[in-house]
Design a protein around this motif. Sequence first.
Motif, PDB file in Angstrom:
ATOM      1  N   MET A  90      -3.050  -4.475  -6.981  1.00 60.26           N
ATOM      2  CA  MET A  90      -3.385  -3.125  -7.013  1.00 60.26           C
ATOM      3  C   MET A  90      -2.255  -2.014  -7.646  1.00 60.26           C
ATOM      4  O   MET A  90      -2.688  -1.156  -8.066  1.00 60.26           O
ATOM      5  CB  MET A  90      -2.877  -2.645  -5.321  1.00 60.26           C
ATOM      6  CG  MET A  90      -3.235  -1.356  -4.973  1.00 60.26           C
ATOM      7  SD  MET A  90      -2.668  -0.805  -3.233  1.00 60.26           S
ATOM      8  CE  MET A  90      -3.346  -2.274  -2.312  1.00 60.26           C
ATOM      9  N   HIS A  91      -1.098  -2.844  -7.859  1.00 56.34           N
ATOM     10  CA  HIS A  91       0.021  -2.112  -8.671  1.00 56.34           C
ATOM     11  C   HIS A  91      -0.494  -2.339 -10.092  1.00 56.34           C
ATOM     12  O   HIS A  91       0.522  -1.817 -10.832  1.00 56.34           O
ATOM     13  CB  HIS A  91       1.327  -2.421  -8.286  1.00 56.34           C
ATOM     14  CG  HIS A  91       1.606  -1.851  -6.717  1.00 56.34           C
ATOM     15  ND1 HIS A  91       2.418  -0.666  -6.796  1.00 56.34           N
ATOM     16  CD2 HIS A  91       1.236  -2.051  -5.576  1.00 56.34           C
ATOM     17  CE1 HIS A  91       2.555  -0.369  -5.704  1.00 56.34           C
ATOM     18  NE2 HIS A  91       2.049  -1.259  -4.817  1.00 56.34           N
ATOM     19  N   LYS A 107       0.957  -1.138   0.092  1.00 57.33           N
ATOM     20  CA  LYS A 107       0.082   0.137  -0.027  1.00 57.33           C
ATOM     21  C   LYS A 107       0.997   1.304   0.047  1.00 57.33           C
ATOM     22  O   LYS A 107       0.245   2.320  -0.339  1.00 57.33           O
ATOM     23  CB  LYS A 107      -0.737   0.045   1.254  1.00 57.33           C
ATOM     24  CG  LYS A 107      -1.959  -1.041   1.279  1.00 57.33           C
ATOM     25  CD  LYS A 107      -3.012  -1.093   2.075  1.00 57.33           C
ATOM     26  CE  LYS A 107      -4.224  -1.902   1.944  1.00 57.33           C
ATOM     27  NZ  LYS A 107      -5.069  -1.966   3.329  1.00 57.33           N
ATOM     28  N   ARG A 146      -1.757   6.547  -4.730  1.00 56.73           N
ATOM     29  CA  ARG A 146      -2.902   5.594  -4.590  1.00 56.73           C
ATOM     30  C   ARG A 146      -4.252   6.222  -4.534  1.00 56.73           C
ATOM     31  O   ARG A 146      -4.362   7.001  -3.493  1.00 56.73           O
ATOM     32  CB  ARG A 146      -2.468   4.633  -3.565  1.00 56.73           C
ATOM     33  CG  ARG A 146      -3.105   3.272  -3.477  1.00 56.73           C
ATOM     34  CD  ARG A 146      -3.022   2.566  -2.183  1.00 56.73           C
ATOM     35  NE  ARG A 146      -3.689   3.116  -1.183  1.00 56.73           N
ATOM     36  CZ  ARG A 146      -3.525   3.176   0.218  1.00 56.73           C
ATOM     37  NH1 ARG A 146      -2.191   2.777   0.745  1.00 56.73           N
ATOM     38  NH2 ARG A 146      -4.595   3.547   1.190  1.00 56.73           N
ATOM     39  N   SER A 206      -9.027  -9.061 -10.229  1.00 56.95           N
ATOM     40  CA  SER A 206      -8.880  -8.005 -10.201  1.00 56.95           C
ATOM     41  C   SER A 206      -7.468  -7.254 -11.009  1.00 56.95           C
ATOM     42  O   SER A 206      -7.483  -6.479 -11.641  1.00 56.95           O
ATOM     43  CB  SER A 206      -8.767  -7.228  -8.809  1.00 56.95           C
ATOM     44  OG  SER A 206      -8.519  -5.971  -8.619  1.00 56.95           O
ATOM     45  N   GLN A 244      -7.414  -4.865 -14.108  1.00 57.25           N
ATOM     46  CA  GLN A 244      -6.236  -3.723 -14.311  1.00 57.25           C
ATOM     47  C   GLN A 244      -5.491  -3.795 -15.484  1.00 57.25           C
ATOM     48  O   GLN A 244      -4.887  -3.058 -16.216  1.00 57.25           O
ATOM     49  CB  GLN A 244      -5.210  -3.848 -13.038  1.00 57.25           C
ATOM     50  CG  GLN A 244      -6.108  -3.524 -11.720  1.00 57.25           C
ATOM     51  CD  GLN A 244      -6.363  -2.127 -11.411  1.00 57.25           C
ATOM     52  OE1 GLN A 244      -6.572  -1.426 -12.268  1.00 57.25           O
ATOM     53  NE2 GLN A 244      -6.723  -1.917 -10.250  1.00 57.25           N
ATOM     54  N   CYS A 271      -8.645 -11.236  -6.010  1.00 61.66           N
ATOM     55  CA  CYS A 271      -7.399 -10.534  -6.354  1.00 61.66           C
ATOM     56  C   CYS A 271      -6.975 -10.926  -7.444  1.00 61.66           C
ATOM     57  O   CYS A 271      -6.400 -10.036  -8.451  1.00 61.66           O
ATOM     58  CB  CYS A 271      -6.313 -10.964  -5.413  1.00 61.66           C
ATOM     59  SG  CYS A 271      -6.397 -10.560  -3.496  1.00 61.66           S
ATOM     60  N   ALA A 319      -3.136  -9.308  -3.423  1.00 65.33           N
ATOM     61  CA  ALA A 319      -3.567  -8.000  -3.673  1.00 65.33           C
ATOM     62  C   ALA A 319      -2.894  -6.854  -3.821  1.00 65.33           C
ATOM     63  O   ALA A 319      -3.077  -5.967  -4.702  1.00 65.33           O
ATOM     64  CB  ALA A 319      -4.198  -7.916  -2.208  1.00 65.33           C
ATOM     65  N   ARG A 353      -6.958   2.135  -7.456  1.00 60.74           N
ATOM     66  CA  ARG A 353      -5.581   1.431  -7.955  1.00 60.74           C
ATOM     67  C   ARG A 353      -4.240   2.146  -7.339  1.00 60.74           C
ATOM     68  O   ARG A 353      -4.489   3.277  -6.892  1.00 60.74           O
ATOM     69  CB  ARG A 353      -5.444   0.764  -9.380  1.00 60.74           C
ATOM     70  CG  ARG A 353      -5.280   1.960 -10.368  1.00 60.74           C
ATOM     71  CD  ARG A 353      -5.043   1.457 -11.690  1.00 60.74           C
ATOM     72  NE  ARG A 353      -3.665   1.240 -11.685  1.00 60.74           N
ATOM     73  CZ  ARG A 353      -3.168   0.044 -12.647  1.00 60.74           C
ATOM     74  NH1 ARG A 353      -3.969  -0.310 -13.439  1.00 60.74           N
ATOM     75  NH2 ARG A 353      -1.723  -0.381 -12.640  1.00 60.74           N
TER      76      ARG A 353
END
Length: 714
Positions: free
Chosen positions: A420-421, A389, A695, A451, A455, A448, A416, A699
């Motif tokens: 996210m990245h 994060k 962030r 997702s 992305q 995850c 995750a 994302r």
Amino acid sequence: MAREVLPLFENVSHCLYSATKTSLLQAHAHILKAGISLQEAIQTFSRLNHFGHAIRFFSYMLTQGIVPSSRVLPTVVKACTALPALGTGKQVHCFALVSGFGLDSIVQSSLVHMYLQFDRLNDARNIFDKLPQPGVVTSSALISRYARMGCVKETKELFYKTRDLGVELNLVSWNGMISGFNHSGSYFDAVLMFQKMHLGGLKPDGTSVSSVLPAVIDLEMPYMGIQIHCYVIKQGLGPDKCVVSALIDMYGKCACASEMSEVFNEMDELDVGACNALVTGLSRNGLVDNALEVFKQFKGQGMDLNVVSWTSMIASCSQNGKDIEALELFREMQIEGVKPNSVTIPCLLPACGNIAALLHGKAAHCFSLRNGISNDVYVGSALIDMYAKCGRMLSSRLCFDMMPNRNLVSWNSLLAGYAMHGKTSEAINIFQLMQRRGQRPDHVSFTCVLSACSQGGLTEEGWNYFNSMSRNHGIEARIEHYACMVTLLGRSGRLEEAYAMIKQMPLEPDSCVWGALLSSCRVHNNVDLGEIAARRLFELEPKNPGNYILLSNIYASKAMWLEVDMVRDMMSSRGLKKNPGCSWIEIKNKVHMLLAGDSSHPQMTQIIEKLAKLTMEMKKSGYVPHTDFVLQDVEEQDKEQILCGHSEKLAVVLGLLNTSPGCPLQVIKNLRICRDCHAVIKFISSFEKREIFVRDTNRFHRFKDGVCSCGDYW
């Protein structure tokens, strides 16, 4: 043992630390000189908790040909249990069998307790069944352990068998069963035993009540909880601190905040356990401000708050958006001399991750290393999540690779982070690796990886993973998986297909699914489907201003100003306001918060001047501000002025002013980053030669050399 004999055993203990034959002889000489037998010495060492010495002397006895009496063996067995030393205990058991002491009931009982402590239930049961007349203590211990291990059938069978043998099971026996069933998750059986106990004429005490209340809540039987509270009042168990804590916890989990506070206020004397339960209960019901106030009151009253108290409060703040307060509490905790533990650190680290307080997170990491708790699986998993994060995926992966043991949470945290990245290939590799290592994915794992596919725009791969959930893993798709698929289809512009999927869902679509469609409609400026999704969201979440803003953005992008005004009027009539944009940046171990349009920051003048200079440089290079979604029908110059006040721009510029050239910047935004800010930060990363991490709610964006990791889709 008499006080004057203690110096003798200190001398003997000193001799035994080298554990050589000579030292044993010297120790034996001290014992003989004092007129004490080896058997008495063994028992004394056991009473003094020098269990290793007791076992050493027992072994020495055997080598000297001295036959121990039956009363020494239970002492040695106890020492093996305390160390713990199962292997030595089994050797003692063998000695008891070959020496004829194996049929001694006291020796047998001690062996039963030893095997129970090592969770060797079969061994304990084999010995127990040979007891001619088992005692109530041994019977209760075995029954309790069976219950604790979740062996319901065996527990009840043993319970009735001991009663048939004439063993009068007492309150301790019943409480052991209730507590054991509750601990093992056999909640219904815990409640059933409590009822049988009461109907059988044996009055439950405070331990019974505090053991059964958690089971009542897990079974979602609040009315029974209220009945038990009535019993507590009737029997006068109110002063029992454990009972009060259990009642507060029960009412907290039942969302009965007033009843919870009432139970606490009726206490005659403050107790730290009850205080902890109250703070946790208030936080659980969204009353984190009240919890903070109560916590400060306890502190001000001189309450001896322990590590559980501080950890509960830190967790409450971290879970309810009070991240800066959580960091401050952690600092105060150490000033007060309360040492954080392996539970505190995983509660603190999410707060560090939420606002990208990397330096604070690193400090917590160093603390865990210094105190030997970094190998704890929960600490390790929290570190993986925190570094991810904070935009440090290399550190996140390093923490994962260094973990001696991993669980599903560890794997999912790394998954995750990669998702996210936008690191799709890395996420897919980890998903495949976890299965090769024997770790079965769960619904979070699939969320995850879906997702990540979303992305990365991997539509076909996403479909394959979605279909494999039930086909290969026996996991039925949940709402969040459908939301991921809607986002995945939306990214590739297949909005009609996404809408068709929603209509065919076997589950009732919730706000996550419709929100995913509305967001995709905003990206592709699809008014028709956007209106359909927005109408459903207005029904599901009438008080969420974000949905109205998204629809306004769609209208504004098409210059449909009448419709924009209509949405604004709708918000006004419902008393809704747009959530203000807010960004956080950590500079020199201090977290700065900047609000959109706010001029209260002490460096705001310098920020505006620096931003104006950057804007001039951008326009020279051909930059045109993205004003199409400004929700006011005003002149272009005014729109540009509005865009200049966006919080993420202000935070990035603040970072430029206060850090060394070339130093990377990390910003957290509470809303989705707008298209104009995205373009501006891309330019700044190139012009200022900076790596900038932002962030947002969707994302992670990594800006470097004028390029963003999201590929300009978010």
